[in-house]
Design a protein around this motif. Structure first.
Motif, PDB file in Angstrom:
ATOM      1  N   GLU A   1     -11.843  -9.440  -1.203  1.00  0.00           N
ATOM      2  CA  GLU A   1     -12.549  -8.286  -0.621  1.00  0.00           C
ATOM      3  C   GLU A   1     -13.516  -8.708   0.490  1.00  0.00           C
ATOM      4  O   GLU A   1     -13.775  -7.946   1.411  1.00  0.00           O
ATOM      5  CB  GLU A   1     -13.307  -7.508  -1.700  1.00  0.00           C
ATOM      6  CG  GLU A   1     -12.418  -6.888  -2.785  1.00  0.00           C
ATOM      7  CD  GLU A   1     -11.576  -5.711  -2.289  1.00  0.00           C
ATOM      8  OE1 GLU A   1     -11.940  -5.104  -1.254  1.00  0.00           O
ATOM      9  OE2 GLU A   1     -10.549  -5.413  -2.936  1.00  0.00           O
TER      10      GLU A   1
ATOM     11  N   ASN B   1      -2.098  -1.385  -3.193  1.00  0.00           N
ATOM     12  CA  ASN B   1      -3.469  -1.596  -2.728  1.00  0.00           C
ATOM     13  C   ASN B   1      -3.831  -0.500  -1.743  1.00  0.00           C
ATOM     14  O   ASN B   1      -3.543  -0.609  -0.566  1.00  0.00           O
ATOM     15  CB  ASN B   1      -3.598  -2.986  -2.079  1.00  0.00           C
ATOM     16  CG  ASN B   1      -5.054  -3.368  -1.910  1.00  0.00           C
ATOM     17  OD1 ASN B   1      -5.763  -2.766  -1.111  1.00  0.00           O
ATOM     18  ND2 ASN B   1      -5.507  -4.312  -2.691  1.00  0.00           N
TER      19      ASN B   1
ATOM     20  N   VAL C   1      -5.799  -6.461   4.572  1.00  0.00           N
ATOM     21  CA  VAL C   1      -5.027  -6.541   3.323  1.00  0.00           C
ATOM     22  C   VAL C   1      -3.623  -7.080   3.617  1.00  0.00           C
ATOM     23  O   VAL C   1      -3.122  -7.970   2.913  1.00  0.00           O
ATOM     24  CB  VAL C   1      -4.931  -5.152   2.652  1.00  0.00           C
ATOM     25  CG1 VAL C   1      -3.999  -5.198   1.444  1.00  0.00           C
ATOM     26  CG2 VAL C   1      -6.316  -4.654   2.246  1.00  0.00           C
TER      27      VAL C   1
ATOM     28  N   ALA D   1      -4.207  -9.884  -5.461  1.00  0.00           N
ATOM     29  CA  ALA D   1      -5.497  -9.187  -5.350  1.00  0.00           C
ATOM     30  C   ALA D   1      -6.173  -9.702  -4.087  1.00  0.00           C
ATOM     31  O   ALA D   1      -6.349 -10.918  -3.938  1.00  0.00           O
ATOM     32  CB  ALA D   1      -6.353  -9.465  -6.579  1.00  0.00           C
TER      33      ALA D   1
ATOM     34  N   SER E   1       0.831  -1.229   0.000  1.00  0.00           N
ATOM     35  CA  SER E   1       0.000   0.000   0.000  1.00  0.00           C
ATOM     36  C   SER E   1       0.858   1.270   0.000  1.00  0.00           C
ATOM     37  O   SER E   1       2.061   1.214   0.214  1.00  0.00           O
ATOM     38  CB  SER E   1      -0.971   0.031   1.174  1.00  0.00           C
ATOM     39  OG  SER E   1      -1.727  -1.171   1.206  1.00  0.00           O
TER      40      SER E   1
END
Lengths: 324, 266
Positions: free
Chosen positions: A179, A66, A74, A176, A43
């Motif tokens: 979520e 991200n 995450v 990825a 991030s």
């Protein structure tokens, strides 16, 4: 399986100091195991951070784009994926507030024991020896872990920062997040501890800790501050008790101070406190416990009862000590 | 709503002590409720006072001696308690975070709480990891190092809206779904003293003992590849110049230093 993965710490656009210290600790482990040192940054502005992490001794840097800020949901996923993908033998994380928020969960997912707050690491022939403190720095212990992967967090300012520019290969890690597994949302930040006084500007701080015992006794130190023209500050427990406002707190979660003189009265010198005041030019400590860690960093020490010494000190400067 | 609070009886060490092997000799240890857990208990009790039908259950891993400590949590307002202990636990150092998380996790499965409050760390071994490892094990959301919790939002909206205390006087504002584990930082509230009435009432509150068998766990859960192999007093690095004599002498010498440094204003 000999490689080391070090995960950088950053916040609000800044790489935190411990990130470069992680590289030093990580390099030592890699040398001992004969593996490569990988750094990861997750991030934020990963390109900029990767450049700063590119120090001598780092073999590869992995970036995970991200969002801007730390989110443990995450991080847990990304770090687990990195450790698995790299087949890393060592995961080294900072013992920072954010480190505390993801490393134990990663260790749990990997099914490995987690050893936190290391002040020393030694690897030999499949066994990792971690030096860490217990009982509020009163003792040091050696904790042995058999078989990797090893998950360990390091205390800040124990290893020197990695310095010289390196030539690590920087690559984007293909990741990825799921979520659905993100169950926390970071909505922003708040600065605390503003107000009438900025203790980080003071030349002379008189600082109190648990040794003051009762809220009423603070009057004694206020009088000392008054007659000497010092500014009053404190260690964490005094603020936790609500006896002084947050803007008076020196330490890791409070303010960093660098006065000419720091007079620590009844402060044991826990590592979190020392992190905030070790940059003072002259440190004076008054404490009843001759073994209090504050004396390790003090230039001048008085082993004695503050309730005997402080009234005398007030009189030295022409004041009239209040009876407490 | 049910709130589970994890509490630990911890040892504090007297100023002078002796180490024998890899332990501090018991005569130099005083046992008390972990400081961080005291704040976690208070936060749980405050939720119960603000809401209708909120049950607060304290859980500990500890020998019979720990009942004294867990009664303090009951005296401060927890409704009942669970104490996990077993001969198999007695024989290990219980250092491995994962072991503690699994033991507490079995209690969480059993009690099915909406919220678990756990101290950030214990002041004996200071791992600072049990709460987060527990959350991961039981599949709860979590937040570490919480120094503010919006009570109304927990009760009315089922969201834990928290401040996480970061370094350097910065707090992170975060929302966490329930069920969740929050690790509680000191200073989040002002822990109450137990009232005489509370202490009396605590005597009749339930402390349910739970063995590994009761929790459906086998002895393998306490096996660990962590071992304390040495314990010693850190070498003192002090280069301080000490002022000797009585308090007046010491204060006089210190006053000279302060004058010499030129920091004493008028």
């Amino acid at each position: 399986m000999t490689d080391v993965l070090a995960v950088a710490d950053h916040r609000r656009g800044d790489l935190r100091d411990v990130s470069l210290e992680l590289l030093t600790a990580g390099r030592e482990l890699a040398d001992a195991s004969g593996g490569d040192l990988h750094a990861a940054v997750i991030s934020g502005d990963t390109d900029e951070f990767a450049e700063k992490l590119n120090r001598e001794g780092v073999d590869a840097i992995h970036t995970v784009d991200n969002g801007e800020e730390f989110n443990h949901d995450v991080y847990v996923q990304a770090v687990e994926a990195l450790v698995t993908d790299l087949d890393a033998e060592f995961l080294v994380t900072p013992n920072s507030v954010n480190g505390l928020d993801y490393a134990p969960a990663v260790a749990s997912r990997l099914g490995r024991p987690y050893v936190s707050d290391a002040v020393g690491l030694d690897y030999d022939d499949g066994t990792l020896e971690v030096t860490r403190e217990m009982y509020g720095s009163k003792v040091e212990t050696t904790v042995e872990v058999e078989d990797g992967p090893f998950v360990v967090s390091i205390r800040g300012a124990e290893w020197p920062a990695a310095e010289d520019i390196g030539d690590a290969e920087v690559s984007a890690f293909d990741f990825a997040p799921d979520e659905d597994a993100i169950r926390s949302t970071v909505n922003g930040f708040e600065e605390v501890g503003g107000g009438d006084v900025d203790i980080s500007e003071a030349d002379f701080l008189v600082s109190i800790g648990r040794g003051i015992e009762e809220e009423e006794n603070i009057e004694l130190i206020e009088e000392l501050a008054e007659v000497t023209g010092a500014t009053l500050s404190s260690s964490r427990p005094i603020v936790d008790n609500g006896w002084l406002p947050k803007n008076r707190q020196v330490g890791q979660s409070g303010k960093q101070v660098t006065p000419d003189v720091y007079l620590a009265i009844g402060i044991s010198g826990a590592v979190q406190h020392v992190a905030g005041m070790k940059g003072a030019d002259t440190i004076v400590a008054i404490n009843t416990d001759p073994n209090a860690p504050i004396f390790d960093i003090a230039d001048y020490g008085i082993v004695g009862d503050l309730f005997d010494v402080v009234p005398e000190l007030i009189e030295q400067f022409g004041g009239d000590p209040p009876s407490v | 709503m049910k709130v589970l609070v994890t509490v630990k009886e911890v040892a504090t060490v007297e100023d002078d002590f002796e180490i024998s092997g890899t332990e501090i000799e018991d005569t130099y240890l005083d046992y008390d409720l972990n400081e961080w857990d005291d704040y976690a208990v208070e936060e749980g009790v405050q939720l119960a006072e603000a809401g209708d039908d909120v049950e607060v259950v304290a859980v500990t891993i500890g020998p019979e001696r720990a009942e004294e400590t867990i009664r303090m949590a009951l005296a401060k307002g927890a409704d009942r308690a669970v104490r996990v202990w077993d001969d198999a636990i007695e024989d290990v150092e219980l250092l491995d975070v994962e072991t503690k998380a699994r033991l507490l996790g079995a209690v969480v499965e059993d009690e099915d709480p909406d919220l678990v409050l756990s101290g950030v760390q214990a002041n004996d071994d200071s791992f600072g990891a049990t709460g987060v490892a527990l959350a991961e094990d039981v599949g709860f959301a979590w937040a570490a190092v919480v120094n503010a919790l919006d009570t109304e939002k927990v009760l009315d909206e089922g969201v834990a809206s928290v401040h996480r205390e970061l370094e350097g006087g910065v707090e992170e504002l975060t929302d966490v779904e329930l069920p969740a584990v929050l690790t509680i930082q000191t200073g989040i509230n002002e822990p109450r003293y137990a009232s005489l009435r509370g202490i009396r009432q605590a005597q009749s509150k339930e402390i349910k003992p739970q063995s590994l068998d009761d929790l459906g766990l086998d002895a393998g859960v306490v096996e660990s590849s962590l071992d304390i192999t040495a314990m010693y007093e850190p070498e003192t690095e002090s280069e301080a110049q000490y002022f000797e004599g009585d308090a007046a002498d010491q204060a006089g010498a210190l006053a000279d230093v302060l004058r010499d440094k030129g920091v004493v204003g008028e």
